[in-house]
Design a protein around this motif. Structure first.
Motif, PDB file in Angstrom:
ATOM      1  N   GLY A 103       1.546   9.905  11.644  1.00 26.03           N
ATOM      2  CA  GLY A 103       1.354  11.043  10.749  1.00 26.03           C
ATOM      3  C   GLY A 103       1.921  10.795   9.358  1.00 26.03           C
ATOM      4  N   LEU A 104       3.103  10.160   9.307  1.00 28.03           N
ATOM      5  CA  LEU A 104       3.703   9.837   8.005  1.00 28.03           C
ATOM      6  C   LEU A 104       2.834   8.854   7.228  1.00 28.03           C
ATOM      7  N   ASN A 105       2.300   7.847   7.923  1.00 25.32           N
ATOM      8  CA  ASN A 105       1.405   6.892   7.263  1.00 25.32           C
ATOM      9  C   ASN A 105       0.146   7.571   6.743  1.00 25.32           C
ATOM     10  N   LEU A 106      -0.405   8.480   7.545  1.00 27.60           N
ATOM     11  CA  LEU A 106      -1.615   9.190   7.133  1.00 27.60           C
ATOM     12  C   LEU A 106      -1.349  10.044   5.898  1.00 27.60           C
ATOM     13  N   LEU A 107      -0.206  10.752   5.916  1.00 29.52           N
ATOM     14  CA  LEU A 107       0.149  11.598   4.782  1.00 29.52           C
ATOM     15  C   LEU A 107       0.334  10.778   3.505  1.00 29.52           C
ATOM     16  N   ARG A 108       1.060   9.660   3.620  1.00 28.71           N
ATOM     17  CA  ARG A 108       1.258   8.799   2.455  1.00 28.71           C
ATOM     18  C   ARG A 108      -0.070   8.190   1.986  1.00 28.71           C
ATOM     19  N   GLY A 109      -0.958   7.900   2.920  1.00 29.70           N
ATOM     20  CA  GLY A 109      -2.263   7.368   2.545  1.00 29.70           C
ATOM     21  C   GLY A 109      -3.085   8.360   1.749  1.00 29.70           C
ATOM     22  N   VAL A 110      -3.038   9.622   2.158  1.00 28.90           N
ATOM     23  CA  VAL A 110      -3.756  10.677   1.425  1.00 28.90           C
ATOM     24  C   VAL A 110      -3.186  10.824   0.018  1.00 28.90           C
ATOM     25  N   HIS A 111      -1.842  10.812  -0.092  1.00 26.42           N
ATOM     26  CA  HIS A 111      -1.204  10.899  -1.412  1.00 26.42           C
ATOM     27  C   HIS A 111      -1.583   9.699  -2.278  1.00 26.42           C
ATOM     28  N   PHE A 164      -5.485   0.036  -4.544  1.00 29.01           N
ATOM     29  CA  PHE A 164      -6.168   0.642  -3.394  1.00 29.01           C
ATOM     30  C   PHE A 164      -5.728   0.006  -2.076  1.00 29.01           C
ATOM     31  N   ASN A 165      -5.169  -1.198  -2.158  1.00 28.71           N
ATOM     32  CA  ASN A 165      -4.712  -1.862  -0.929  1.00 28.71           C
ATOM     33  C   ASN A 165      -3.594  -1.096  -0.239  1.00 28.71           C
ATOM     34  N   TYR A 166      -2.832  -0.311  -1.017  1.00 27.68           N
ATOM     35  CA  TYR A 166      -1.800   0.522  -0.411  1.00 27.68           C
ATOM     36  C   TYR A 166      -2.417   1.547   0.537  1.00 27.68           C
ATOM     37  N   VAL A 167      -3.558   2.104   0.127  1.00 34.17           N
ATOM     38  CA  VAL A 167      -4.256   3.075   0.984  1.00 34.17           C
ATOM     39  C   VAL A 167      -4.672   2.409   2.297  1.00 34.17           C
ATOM     40  N   ILE A 168      -5.219   1.199   2.188  1.00 33.44           N
ATOM     41  CA  ILE A 168      -5.636   0.468   3.391  1.00 33.44           C
ATOM     42  C   ILE A 168      -4.442   0.202   4.298  1.00 33.44           C
ATOM     43  N   ALA A 169      -3.315  -0.211   3.710  1.00 32.97           N
ATOM     44  CA  ALA A 169      -2.119  -0.510   4.505  1.00 32.97           C
ATOM     45  C   ALA A 169      -1.618   0.728   5.236  1.00 32.97           C
ATOM     46  N   PHE A 170      -1.613   1.891   4.537  1.00 32.37           N
ATOM     47  CA  PHE A 170      -1.163   3.133   5.183  1.00 32.37           C
ATOM     48  C   PHE A 170      -2.075   3.515   6.351  1.00 32.37           C
ATOM     49  N   PHE A 171      -3.398   3.409   6.140  1.00 37.21           N
ATOM     50  CA  PHE A 171      -4.337   3.805   7.185  1.00 37.21           C
ATOM     51  C   PHE A 171      -4.343   2.823   8.359  1.00 37.21           C
ATOM     52  N   LEU A 172      -4.139   1.526   8.064  1.00 39.67           N
ATOM     53  CA  LEU A 172      -4.023   0.555   9.154  1.00 39.67           C
ATOM     54  C   LEU A 172      -2.777   0.846   9.991  1.00 39.67           C
TER      55      LEU A 172
END
Length: 318
Positions: A215-223, A236-244
């Motif tokens: 959940g924390l990774n998902l929230l940070r990915g959305v932010h 944008f790679n940060y978004v990929i890392a959070f969602f992975l």
């Protein structure tokens, strides 16, 4: 009275049929623990025993009660508590008697040898002295007169009627002979060996923490997505890392809850993905946050490996 008459018919039918060979193996690695002494030189019987040897190394892939028909001979086996009991008998030997025979071997072996001793056995046939009991039981089951007064088939007849043994197919034979087969997943839900052990408190805690990390990774990915929309310079790679990281955490929860082929290996790969994603996010997280996510992933991986399928010995190899 009706069961007694049925018993007599079964015993009379086995006058021209026999139990020919039996063995006890460890399910986890197929290590032979004991076996009956056999001097038969029949080629078809030797081929059947070769199949039995191959099957003994793959018992964990099959339901806990199976029958394999190989022409003039049948292979029957059961498995429980990490130990498998296999036998070869003539094709005409009654199925109920065959599984009664295996049930007697199972009960005696469990009483005679404790689990730790079985798991620590290193040499093949470490319990060869159990051959004495196997031979005596073989003689009883090959002699209808001595057998009819000592066993009651009612319970086994009922059990086999409610849950008949799985009939192994040619596809299963290809798996025994070493070919790649993707069929084992079809046994899911059929056999107790594919049901996982009861959930423990540490397992529940690890699952809750893993969901929290996801959940924390998902929230940070959305932010992170919002930041990219506002500032084109964001990576944008940060978004990929959070969602992975989110996907890996949730997949570990799935592996903890349900049986899957190569379950331990998949959990280790998910943990590796958690580590890699957190290494990439080191600029956005402090050392304590990274250690928390990695520690939860490691704890979840351990709980997945500890929660084994029922009737299967723990596998400590990835």
């Amino acid at each position: 009275m009706q069961e007694d008459k049925r018993l007599q018919r079964d015993c009379q039918s086995c006058k021209m049929s026999m139990v020919l060979f039996a063995s006890v193996v460890r399910v986890g690695d197929g290590l032979p623990l004991s076996a009956s002494t056999d001097y038969e030189q029949d080629k078809e019987l030797q081929e059947t025993k070769r199949l039995l040897k191959g099957l003994s190394k793959k018992l964990g892939q099959f339901p806990d009660r199976c029958t394999l028909r190989t022409g003039p001979y049948n292979i029957n086996f059961t498995s429980s508590l990490g130990v498998g009991y296999l036998m070869v008998c003539t094709a005409s030997y009654p199925n109920v008697l065959a599984f009664c025979f295996l049930d007697e071997l199972q009960k005696e072996f469990i009483v005679t040898y404790d689990t730790k001793r079985i798991e620590s056995a290193m040499r093949p046939y470490s319990f060869i002295e159990f051959d004495t009991f196997i031979q005596k039981t073989k003689q009883r089951y090959n002699n209808p007169r001595s057998l009819s007064t000592k066993i009651n088939l009612a319970d086994m007849q009922t059990e086999i009627k409610l849950r008949p043994p799985y009939q192994l197919s040619p596809e299963d034979l290809r798996a025994i002979n070493g070919f790649s087969v993707h069929a084992p997943s079809k046994y899911k839900g059929i056999a107790p060996t594919q049901m996982l052990e009861p959930v423990t408190l540490p397992g529940i805690v690890s699952c809750v923490l893993s969901i929290l990390c996801g959940g924390l990774n998902l929230l940070r990915g959305v932010h992170a997505i919002e930041s990219i929309l506002q500032n084109d310079d964001e990576d944008f790679n940060y978004v990929i890392a959070f969602f992975l990281g989110t996907a890996a955490c949730l997949y570990q929860c799935y592996l903890f809850a349900y049986f899957s082929v190569w379950r331990n290996s998949k959990s280790f790969l998910a943990f590796a993905l958690i580590c890699l994603s957190n290494m990439y996010l080191y600029e956005l997280r402090n050392i304590w946050q990274i250690l928390f996510h990695v520690a939860v992933g490691a704890f979840m991986t351990l709980q997945i490996r500890l929660r084994q399928p029922l009737g299967k010995a723990p596998d400590y190899n990835v």
